[in-house]
Design a protein around this motif. Structure first.
Motif, PDB file in Angstrom:
ATOM      1  N   VAL A   1       0.771  -1.211   0.011  1.00 24.32           N
ATOM      2  CA  VAL A   1      -0.115  -0.034   0.203  1.00 24.32           C
ATOM      3  C   VAL A   1       0.903   1.189   0.118  1.00 24.32           C
ATOM      4  O   VAL A   1       0.488   2.125  -0.553  1.00 24.32           O
ATOM      5  CB  VAL A   1      -0.887  -0.004   1.110  1.00 24.32           C
ATOM      6  N   ILE A   2       2.134   0.912   0.596  1.00 21.00           N
ATOM      7  CA  ILE A   2       2.980   2.093   0.567  1.00 21.00           C
ATOM      8  C   ILE A   2       3.521   2.519  -0.993  1.00 21.00           C
ATOM      9  O   ILE A   2       3.254   3.792  -1.356  1.00 21.00           O
ATOM     10  CB  ILE A   2       4.395   1.977   1.371  1.00 21.00           C
ATOM     11  N   ASP A   3       3.695   1.696  -1.611  1.00 24.11           N
ATOM     12  CA  ASP A   3       4.178   1.522  -3.026  1.00 24.11           C
ATOM     13  C   ASP A   3       2.977   2.134  -4.101  1.00 24.11           C
ATOM     14  O   ASP A   3       3.245   2.678  -4.916  1.00 24.11           O
ATOM     15  CB  ASP A   3       4.733   0.027  -3.622  1.00 24.11           C
ATOM     16  N   GLN A   4       1.943   1.687  -3.397  1.00 27.83           N
ATOM     17  CA  GLN A   4       0.537   2.401  -4.244  1.00 27.83           C
ATOM     18  C   GLN A   4       0.605   3.812  -4.400  1.00 27.83           C
ATOM     19  O   GLN A   4       0.055   4.360  -5.298  1.00 27.83           O
ATOM     20  CB  GLN A   4      -0.771   1.725  -3.669  1.00 27.83           C
ATOM     21  N   LEU A   5       1.078   4.486  -3.364  1.00 29.81           N
ATOM     22  CA  LEU A   5       1.303   5.679  -3.282  1.00 29.81           C
ATOM     23  C   LEU A   5       2.808   6.340  -3.868  1.00 29.81           C
ATOM     24  O   LEU A   5       2.627   7.074  -4.698  1.00 29.81           O
ATOM     25  CB  LEU A   5       1.276   6.457  -1.776  1.00 29.81           C
ATOM     26  N   ALA A   6       3.606   5.650  -3.399  1.00 25.58           N
ATOM     27  CA  ALA A   6       4.834   6.143  -3.637  1.00 25.58           C
ATOM     28  C   ALA A   6       5.434   6.150  -5.029  1.00 25.58           C
ATOM     29  O   ALA A   6       6.007   7.146  -5.559  1.00 25.58           O
ATOM     30  CB  ALA A   6       6.295   5.228  -2.878  1.00 25.58           C
ATOM     31  N   LYS A   7       5.125   5.075  -5.912  1.00 34.79           N
ATOM     32  CA  LYS A   7       5.594   4.940  -7.115  1.00 34.79           C
ATOM     33  C   LYS A   7       4.988   5.921  -8.057  1.00 34.79           C
ATOM     34  O   LYS A   7       5.735   6.660  -8.585  1.00 34.79           O
ATOM     35  CB  LYS A   7       5.397   3.584  -7.733  1.00 34.79           C
ATOM     36  N   PRO A   8       3.750   6.097  -7.929  1.00 31.50           N
ATOM     37  CA  PRO A   8       3.258   7.274  -9.105  1.00 31.50           C
ATOM     38  C   PRO A   8       3.457   8.408  -8.631  1.00 31.50           C
ATOM     39  O   PRO A   8       3.480   9.343  -9.339  1.00 31.50           O
ATOM     40  CB  PRO A   8       1.634   6.749  -8.810  1.00 31.50           C
ATOM     41  N   TYR A   9       3.631   8.720  -7.191  1.00 33.91           N
ATOM     42  CA  TYR A   9       3.904  10.063  -6.548  1.00 33.91           C
ATOM     43  C   TYR A   9       5.328  10.517  -7.169  1.00 33.91           C
ATOM     44  O   TYR A   9       5.621  11.689  -7.629  1.00 33.91           O
ATOM     45  CB  TYR A   9       4.058  10.091  -5.269  1.00 33.91           C
ATOM     46  N   GLN A  10       6.090   9.608  -7.047  1.00 31.94           N
ATOM     47  CA  GLN A  10       7.818   9.715  -7.444  1.00 31.94           C
ATOM     48  C   GLN A  10       7.682  10.188  -9.227  1.00 31.94           C
ATOM     49  O   GLN A  10       8.436  11.179  -9.316  1.00 31.94           O
ATOM     50  CB  GLN A  10       8.705   8.548  -7.250  1.00 31.94           C
ATOM     51  N   GLN A  11       6.751   9.484  -9.652  1.00 33.67           N
ATOM     52  CA  GLN A  11       6.833   9.537 -11.317  1.00 33.67           C
ATOM     53  C   GLN A  11       6.279  11.028 -11.567  1.00 33.67           C
ATOM     54  O   GLN A  11       6.787  11.715 -12.385  1.00 33.67           O
ATOM     55  CB  GLN A  11       6.062   8.411 -11.822  1.00 33.67           C
ATOM     56  N   LYS A  12       5.356  11.350 -10.817  1.00 30.14           N
ATOM     57  CA  LYS A  12       4.895  12.658 -10.974  1.00 30.14           C
ATOM     58  C   LYS A  12       5.438  13.738 -10.489  1.00 30.14           C
ATOM     59  O   LYS A  12       5.413  14.926 -11.228  1.00 30.14           O
ATOM     60  CB  LYS A  12       3.324  12.677 -10.383  1.00 30.14           C
ATOM     61  N   TYR A  13       6.082  13.588  -9.449  1.00 35.68           N
ATOM     62  CA  TYR A  13       6.550  14.983  -8.717  1.00 35.68           C
ATOM     63  C   TYR A  13       8.183  14.708  -8.628  1.00 35.68           C
ATOM     64  O   TYR A  13       8.898  15.689  -8.316  1.00 35.68           O
ATOM     65  CB  TYR A  13       5.851  15.288  -7.246  1.00 35.68           C
ATOM     66  N   GLY A  14       8.588  13.582  -9.019  1.00 28.43           N
ATOM     67  CA  GLY A  14       9.992  13.501  -9.046  1.00 28.43           C
ATOM     68  C   GLY A  14      10.913  13.253  -7.647  1.00 28.43           C
ATOM     69  O   GLY A  14      12.123  13.349  -7.335  1.00 28.43           O
TER      70      GLY A  14
END
Length: 401
Positions: free
Chosen positions: A298-311
């Protein structure tokens, strides 16, 4: 007469046929029509002193809404955010809430404790489910029916540090807290109240204000206090200013910060001065250091797209906002309704893993978390790395040990 009845029945059936689409469009009385969006109020600071916190909450809630809408929304309806900026001012938080309260099904925010405390009684009176992003204990002790908290409470951060101090045989601590911020006041109060339980003595107890720009007098007073650690309770700009000044002062007492500094919005402006500082965080901030399993997923569910979007990796405040959104969405699903009381009842039965940890709300617990989901980290190369003690504790927690 039979022919007359037949005509009447035919006319009645025709009228019902014409009314059917209109009736379906109107929907039930609990949450608007079937095509109407579910509206979630979001009140956070995107201007003012707490901009670094609120802006990250906003990004994360927006991401959660994008994700749920991509899967068809909730109850067959899209989710829509109704946003207001509280400008880090309690009166603006109240104005913002009053402006949207008739148009929303639930509300998330604010992040600044003083703003959250100002909005809380209105949300309770209006019977609007309210997931607060501020970790101040007074919101949920005593329990208010419609008020729930998403971050771990400041009291939990305080107790987690005391547990860590005990494990490291730290017995003398200097404390400084922002006397104008409810989060800091509550955290410091818990440290003082529970210190003896963990064999800790408070050797200096200092105060400052959010507007303080020179912390050198505090450093002078703690320097020869015999403290083995300096615990700083403050959010926003003071954390950056103080850290830079502390390292430059040459005081050698290890610096301990709370979850308010668990963000690149602290590490980047502080730069090299952050290295070696101890900083607490929600478990989601150190997700890369966890073993595989539901918590990491569930952490990766947030972290991966967040990193892709905001760097960059989602900071503490993003974890809070995303967790609040997941809790609210799950409550609406379980309630099968946007009726405020049904959502409230679903929240009180909640058992859900989020980036902030596993929430178990109940009628007697509207914070839902335990200190077990708080990590104690060291800054290494600008990253938050769990201390060996924290990594061992977190591994036990997520593995059910």
């Amino acid at each position: 007469m039979g022919r007359t009845l037949t005509k009447a029945r035919t006319a009645a059936l025709a009228a019902l046929t014409l009314l059917a689409p209109l009736t379906a469009a109107c929907g039930d009385s609990e949450g608007g029509g079937s095509g109407d969006p579910i509206k979630v109020g979001l009140i956070v600071s995107v201007t003012g002193n707490y901009t670094p916190l609120g802006s990250e909450d906003k990004k994360a809630v927006e991401l959660a809404v994008e994700q749920v809408n991509a899967k068809g929304g909730l109850l067959g309806r899209k989710v829509e955010i109704v946003f207001r900026d509280d400008k880090t001012q309690p009166d603006q938080a109240v104005l913002g809430f009053n402006a949207i309260k008739r148009d929303i099904d639930a509300v998330i925010g604010p992040v600044f404790s003083n703003c959250a405390l100002a909005v809380e009684p209105i949300a309770e009176r209006e019977k609007i489910p309210y997931l607060s992003l501020a970790p101040v204990t007074e919101q949920v002790q005593p329990i208010k029916k419609y008020i729930f908290v998403t971050p771990a409470l400041s009291a939990m951060y305080a107790e987690r540090y005391l547990q860590y101090f005990q494990s490291q045989k730290i017995t003398k601590v200097a404390v400084a807290h922002d006397r104008t911020a409810s989060y800091s006041v509550a955290g410091r109060r818990t440290v003082v109240e529970l210190a003896g339980k963990y064999g800790v003595q408070i050797v200096r107890d200092e105060t400052f204000e959010t507007t303080t720009s020179d912390f050198s007098p505090i450093f002078t007073r703690i320097k020869d206090s015999g403290a083995q650690a300096f615990l700083f309770w403050g959010s926003g700009a003071p954390g950056v200013t103080m850290t830079k000044q502390y390292v430059a002062s040459g005081v050698k007492i290890p610096l301990m910060l709370t979850g308010s500094q668990a963000s690149t919005l602290w590490t980047k402006p502080v730069g090299q001065a952050a290295e070696g500082v101890t900083v607490q965080s929600a478990i989601g901030v150190v997700g890369d250091h966890l073993p595989p399993g539901p918590q990491k997923q569930v952490i990766d569910q947030l972290a991966k797209p967040y990193q892709q979007k905001y760097g960059y990796y989602p900071p503490q405040f993003a974890q809070d906002g995303y967790s609040a959104a997941l809790l609210l969405f799950e409550a609406i699903r379980k309630a099968d309704s946007t009726d405020g009381e049904k959502i409230q009842q679903a929240l009180e039965r909640m058992d859900l893993i989020t980036p902030n940890g596993r929430f178990r709300y109940s009628p007697t617990d509207h914070s839902g978390l335990s200190p077990d989901y708080i990590s104690v980290n060291t800054v290494k190369n600008g990253q938050f790395v769990p201390t060996p003690w924290a990594k061992e504790q977190l591994t036990k927690t997520v593995s059910g040990g």
